[in-house]
Design an enzyme around this catalytic site. Sequence first.
Site, PDB file in Angstrom:
ATOM      1  N   ARG A  51     -44.906 -74.106  20.640  1.00  0.00           N
ATOM      2  CA  ARG A  51     -43.574 -74.799  21.188  1.00  0.00           C
ATOM      3  C   ARG A  51     -42.155 -74.438  20.891  1.00  0.00           C
ATOM      4  O   ARG A  51     -41.139 -74.397  21.431  1.00  0.00           O
ATOM      5  CB  ARG A  51     -43.530 -76.300  20.983  1.00  0.00           C
ATOM      6  CG  ARG A  51     -43.673 -77.075  22.295  1.00  0.00           C
ATOM      7  CD  ARG A  51     -43.751 -78.463  22.020  1.00  0.00           C
ATOM      8  NE  ARG A  51     -44.055 -78.974  20.889  1.00  0.00           N
ATOM      9  CZ  ARG A  51     -44.386 -80.223  20.583  1.00  0.00           C
ATOM     10  NH1 ARG A  51     -44.320 -81.019  21.643  1.00  0.00           N
ATOM     11  NH2 ARG A  51     -44.545 -80.702  19.304  1.00  0.00           N
ATOM     12  N   LYS A 148     -62.157 -77.856  14.594  1.00  0.00           N
ATOM     13  CA  LYS A 148     -62.259 -79.303  14.433  1.00  0.00           C
ATOM     14  C   LYS A 148     -61.390 -80.079  14.506  1.00  0.00           C
ATOM     15  O   LYS A 148     -59.986 -79.534  14.077  1.00  0.00           O
ATOM     16  CB  LYS A 148     -63.160 -79.448  13.167  1.00  0.00           C
ATOM     17  CG  LYS A 148     -62.368 -79.456  11.691  1.00  0.00           C
ATOM     18  CD  LYS A 148     -63.210 -79.762  10.772  1.00  0.00           C
ATOM     19  CE  LYS A 148     -62.231 -80.283   9.709  1.00  0.00           C
ATOM     20  NZ  LYS A 148     -62.905 -80.686   8.509  1.00  0.00           N
ATOM     21  N   HIS A 178     -65.662 -73.397   9.682  1.00  0.00           N
ATOM     22  CA  HIS A 178     -65.357 -72.309   8.711  1.00  0.00           C
ATOM     23  C   HIS A 178     -66.633 -72.343   7.738  1.00  0.00           C
ATOM     24  O   HIS A 178     -66.685 -71.025   7.194  1.00  0.00           O
ATOM     25  CB  HIS A 178     -64.085 -72.456   8.415  1.00  0.00           C
ATOM     26  CG  HIS A 178     -63.527 -73.424   7.455  1.00  0.00           C
ATOM     27  ND1 HIS A 178     -63.404 -74.325   7.773  1.00  0.00           N
ATOM     28  CD2 HIS A 178     -63.931 -73.340   5.949  1.00  0.00           C
ATOM     29  CE1 HIS A 178     -63.165 -75.311   6.578  1.00  0.00           C
ATOM     30  NE2 HIS A 178     -63.371 -74.617   5.627  1.00  0.00           N
ATOM     31  N   LYS A 182     -68.889 -68.585   5.493  1.00  0.00           N
ATOM     32  CA  LYS A 182     -68.756 -68.168   4.442  1.00  0.00           C
ATOM     33  C   LYS A 182     -70.000 -67.268   4.043  1.00  0.00           C
ATOM     34  O   LYS A 182     -71.197 -67.197   4.647  1.00  0.00           O
ATOM     35  CB  LYS A 182     -68.974 -69.264   3.497  1.00  0.00           C
ATOM     36  CG  LYS A 182     -67.872 -70.144   3.637  1.00  0.00           C
ATOM     37  CD  LYS A 182     -68.020 -71.505   2.414  1.00  0.00           C
ATOM     38  CE  LYS A 182     -66.773 -72.098   2.504  1.00  0.00           C
ATOM     39  NZ  LYS A 182     -65.559 -71.725   1.949  1.00  0.00           N
ATOM     40  N   GLU A 216     -64.152 -82.194  -3.604  1.00  0.00           N
ATOM     41  CA  GLU A 216     -62.563 -81.568  -3.798  1.00  0.00           C
ATOM     42  C   GLU A 216     -61.928 -82.303  -4.670  1.00  0.00           C
ATOM     43  O   GLU A 216     -62.273 -83.578  -4.935  1.00  0.00           O
ATOM     44  CB  GLU A 216     -62.192 -82.071  -2.334  1.00  0.00           C
ATOM     45  CG  GLU A 216     -62.764 -81.310  -1.152  1.00  0.00           C
ATOM     46  CD  GLU A 216     -62.004 -81.738   0.563  1.00  0.00           C
ATOM     47  OE1 GLU A 216     -61.198 -80.859   0.853  1.00  0.00           O
ATOM     48  OE2 GLU A 216     -62.328 -82.794   0.834  1.00  0.00           O
ATOM     49  N   ASP A 235     -64.713 -86.388   9.217  1.00  0.00           N
ATOM     50  CA  ASP A 235     -64.140 -85.156   8.552  1.00  0.00           C
ATOM     51  C   ASP A 235     -65.059 -84.049   7.951  1.00  0.00           C
ATOM     52  O   ASP A 235     -64.764 -82.651   8.102  1.00  0.00           O
ATOM     53  CB  ASP A 235     -63.111 -85.579   7.664  1.00  0.00           C
ATOM     54  CG  ASP A 235     -62.013 -84.455   7.479  1.00  0.00           C
ATOM     55  OD1 ASP A 235     -61.634 -84.000   8.486  1.00  0.00           O
ATOM     56  OD2 ASP A 235     -62.011 -83.976   6.166  1.00  0.00           O
ATOM     57  N   HIS A 240     -69.396 -79.978   8.705  1.00  0.00           N
ATOM     58  CA  HIS A 240     -69.592 -79.073   7.765  1.00  0.00           C
ATOM     59  C   HIS A 240     -71.316 -79.391   6.917  1.00  0.00           C
ATOM     60  O   HIS A 240     -71.725 -78.617   6.726  1.00  0.00           O
ATOM     61  CB  HIS A 240     -68.548 -78.857   6.533  1.00  0.00           C
ATOM     62  CG  HIS A 240     -67.200 -78.763   7.120  1.00  0.00           C
ATOM     63  ND1 HIS A 240     -67.036 -77.798   8.182  1.00  0.00           N
ATOM     64  CD2 HIS A 240     -66.110 -79.627   6.887  1.00  0.00           C
ATOM     65  CE1 HIS A 240     -65.567 -77.972   8.201  1.00  0.00           C
ATOM     66  NE2 HIS A 240     -65.057 -78.695   7.494  1.00  0.00           N
ATOM     67  N   LYS A 331     -63.168 -86.735  -2.015  1.00  0.00           N
ATOM     68  CA  LYS A 331     -61.734 -86.161  -2.433  1.00  0.00           C
ATOM     69  C   LYS A 331     -61.556 -86.843  -3.961  1.00  0.00           C
ATOM     70  O   LYS A 331     -61.988 -87.929  -3.952  1.00  0.00           O
ATOM     71  CB  LYS A 331     -60.892 -86.675  -1.412  1.00  0.00           C
ATOM     72  CG  LYS A 331     -61.110 -85.964   0.096  1.00  0.00           C
ATOM     73  CD  LYS A 331     -59.626 -86.197   0.692  1.00  0.00           C
ATOM     74  CE  LYS A 331     -59.998 -85.450   2.185  1.00  0.00           C
ATOM     75  NZ  LYS A 331     -59.766 -83.928   1.969  1.00  0.00           N
TER      76      LYS A 331
HETATM   77  P1  NAD Z   1     -49.743 -77.985  13.226  1.00  0.00           P
HETATM   78  O1  NAD Z   1     -49.179 -79.640  13.410  1.00  0.00           O
HETATM   79  O2  NAD Z   1     -49.167 -77.495  11.891  1.00  0.00           O
HETATM   80  O3  NAD Z   1     -49.348 -77.014  14.227  1.00  0.00           O
HETATM   81  C1  NAD Z   1     -49.292 -77.485  15.446  1.00  0.00           C
HETATM   82  C2  NAD Z   1     -49.217 -76.258  16.394  1.00  0.00           C
HETATM   83  O4  NAD Z   1     -49.240 -76.762  17.864  1.00  0.00           O
HETATM   84  C3  NAD Z   1     -47.665 -76.025  16.153  1.00  0.00           C
HETATM   85  O5  NAD Z   1     -47.589 -74.383  16.397  1.00  0.00           O
HETATM   86  C4  NAD Z   1     -46.889 -76.628  17.741  1.00  0.00           C
HETATM   87  O6  NAD Z   1     -45.886 -75.591  17.983  1.00  0.00           O
HETATM   88  C5  NAD Z   1     -48.176 -76.211  18.540  1.00  0.00           C
HETATM   89  N1  NAD Z   1     -47.961 -77.574  19.877  1.00  0.00           N
HETATM   90  C6  NAD Z   1     -47.833 -78.613  19.695  1.00  0.00           C
HETATM   91  N2  NAD Z   1     -47.496 -79.373  21.001  1.00  0.00           N
HETATM   92  C7  NAD Z   1     -47.554 -78.156  21.748  1.00  0.00           C
HETATM   93  C8  NAD Z   1     -47.499 -77.993  23.071  1.00  0.00           C
HETATM   94  N3  NAD Z   1     -47.293 -78.964  23.675  1.00  0.00           N
HETATM   95  N4  NAD Z   1     -47.384 -76.876  23.833  1.00  0.00           N
HETATM   96  C9  NAD Z   1     -47.761 -75.917  22.896  1.00  0.00           C
HETATM   97  N5  NAD Z   1     -47.840 -75.723  21.638  1.00  0.00           N
HETATM   98  C10 NAD Z   1     -47.826 -76.904  20.852  1.00  0.00           C
HETATM   99  O7  NAD Z   1     -51.360 -78.144  13.209  1.00  0.00           O
HETATM  100  P2  NAD Z   1     -52.497 -77.467  12.432  1.00  0.00           P
HETATM  101  O8  NAD Z   1     -52.587 -78.176  10.933  1.00  0.00           O
HETATM  102  O9  NAD Z   1     -52.046 -76.003  12.512  1.00  0.00           O
HETATM  103  O10 NAD Z   1     -53.882 -77.684  13.129  1.00  0.00           O
HETATM  104  C11 NAD Z   1     -53.997 -77.129  14.261  1.00  0.00           C
HETATM  105  C12 NAD Z   1     -55.688 -77.335  14.609  1.00  0.00           C
HETATM  106  O11 NAD Z   1     -56.369 -77.072  13.541  1.00  0.00           O
HETATM  107  C13 NAD Z   1     -55.831 -78.799  14.813  1.00  0.00           C
HETATM  108  O12 NAD Z   1     -56.862 -79.073  16.123  1.00  0.00           O
HETATM  109  C14 NAD Z   1     -56.203 -79.317  13.528  1.00  0.00           C
HETATM  110  O13 NAD Z   1     -57.252 -80.158  13.719  1.00  0.00           O
HETATM  111  C15 NAD Z   1     -57.161 -78.025  13.255  1.00  0.00           C
HETATM  112  N6  NAD Z   1     -57.420 -77.770  11.918  1.00  0.00           N
HETATM  113  C16 NAD Z   1     -56.277 -77.592  10.907  1.00  0.00           C
HETATM  114  C17 NAD Z   1     -56.720 -77.378   9.671  1.00  0.00           C
HETATM  115  C18 NAD Z   1     -55.562 -77.115   8.669  1.00  0.00           C
HETATM  116  O14 NAD Z   1     -55.774 -77.021   7.479  1.00  0.00           O
HETATM  117  N7  NAD Z   1     -54.426 -77.230   9.098  1.00  0.00           N
HETATM  118  C19 NAD Z   1     -58.222 -77.399   9.192  1.00  0.00           C
HETATM  119  C20 NAD Z   1     -59.188 -77.492  10.190  1.00  0.00           C
HETATM  120  C21 NAD Z   1     -58.705 -77.901  11.606  1.00  0.00           C
END
Ligand code: NAD
Length: 484
Positions: A51, A148, A178, A182, A216, A235, A240, A331
Amino acid sequence: MVSRVIPVDDFDLVIFGGTGDLAQRKILPGLYRRFCSGQMPESARIIGAARADLDSNGWRDMVRASIAEFSSVNRCDDARIDAFLMRLEYVSVDARGENGWKELARLVRKDIVHAFYFSVSPSLFGDLADRLYLHKIGNSDSRIVVEKPFGRDLKSAKELNATLAKHFDETQIYRIDHYLGKETVQNLMAVRFGNILFEPLWNSQYVDHIQITVAETVGVGGRGEYYDKSGAMRDMVQNHLMQLLCLIAMEPPSRFEPDEVRDEKLKVIRALEPVDPHHIVRGQYGPTDEKPDYREDVGDARSRTESFIALRTHISNWRWAGTPFYLRTGKKLKARTSEIVVVFKDAPHSIFGPEAGTHSNILRIRLQPNEGMTLGVTIKEPGPGGMRLLDVPLDMSFAETLGDDIADIPDAYERLIMDVIRGNQTLFMRGDEVEAAWAWTDPIIEGWERRHDVPKPYDVGSTGPEDALMMMHRDGRRWREIKE
Ligand code: NAD
């Protein structure tokens, strides 16, 4: 050891959510490492789509900073970083609107491998899938990668599967866990199915029990709001730990091919017995002197969500009937460690007499830190003094065995993304697997809700609530120590 890197075909990888936490911390530094090892063709491109109102140079600056912070590679010089960054393009896209889609359609090249990484909230998966279809971006061989959580119960997982199935075939959908990327997890399959040594013993006749621990030291951090709605069961356990359980317990697949492996995993999940509430312990860190505790972390003084869980389950099939599987995750525990421990039964009769004590062989499979395996064997304690027995580890630490080459082992995300490009689904969850896992998890969670179950408090830096230890003691067993 000489590492063998097999380059993948040319590709365009579009990362929806390319400015987000996951993309910046894991996906892009991982891709950079693959680029450095020569696995990624020079012509491959990575397109960020999110976005934020950025141009390609703005995104490259962001990624450069993330590589500096999160990539462990230090062999690459600035020129290589620049070369990698030149593979990057950025389009500002709104998943729920029209902004950016035409430009994205123009950017994505025809007739090469396309992968679309949905690194955004699952609530946007349907919008992204619809718009890719509407704008004819990709083709019938394009792959989508989804993160996830895949649903929060069976109903929502089914809905999500149906949403994706509207435009994509199951062979195009890569549900990432993920843990499956591993090195040790794959090595587990090599050990089980590449050696004659273990397979004859791999059953309830010789295995006393199996423990899977993912501990963790961190708390919920900045993810409090999300975490409080899910808890450790949703979670960690449903995905996992369940995947690790499948790999340790499954029958040998006829070939190491995606559906052969996933068919066997599915059979394990379907054979899981419902868990007796007496064999589950839920915990929550705090209240303690060390602040903040869980409830402060999530901003809800009455939260009943678990940050720890320990449970015992059984697999109803010929191989495992009678062998308990103990799962534990939490955790703010004593140490950060993930391991699977196979505890074999004692020898049927000790020829050395009672003073030699009882000894059982233990296979420890460490996922983190220090990936590797240890097999505990019993030997004679050296020296005079009669036949005293001693347990010693046969240690296969990857870091020691592989020396400097360990640096070339891709981390889980790198490996999995390259598998997507190669079109190999072996290490990804199939839709029916995810649904079966929820079908087992749902009644457990519903039971807590019905009973208004309140998790047991535990101290930060401990091994979890006392009741988790008692659960094992009642069975005449002990948890392995949680240590790094
Ligand atoms: P985040 O909130 O940091 O990033 C979200 C991203 O989505 C941003 O780049 C934002 O610009 C984009 N976005 C939001 N609304 C949008 C829209 N309407 N159109 C286009 N883009 C849009 O989230 P994150 O932590 O990076 O997580 C992303 C996914 O990965 C989620 O499904 C989360 O559950 C999963 N996930 C994240 C982690 C982690 O460590 N961060 C671990 C496991 C899974």
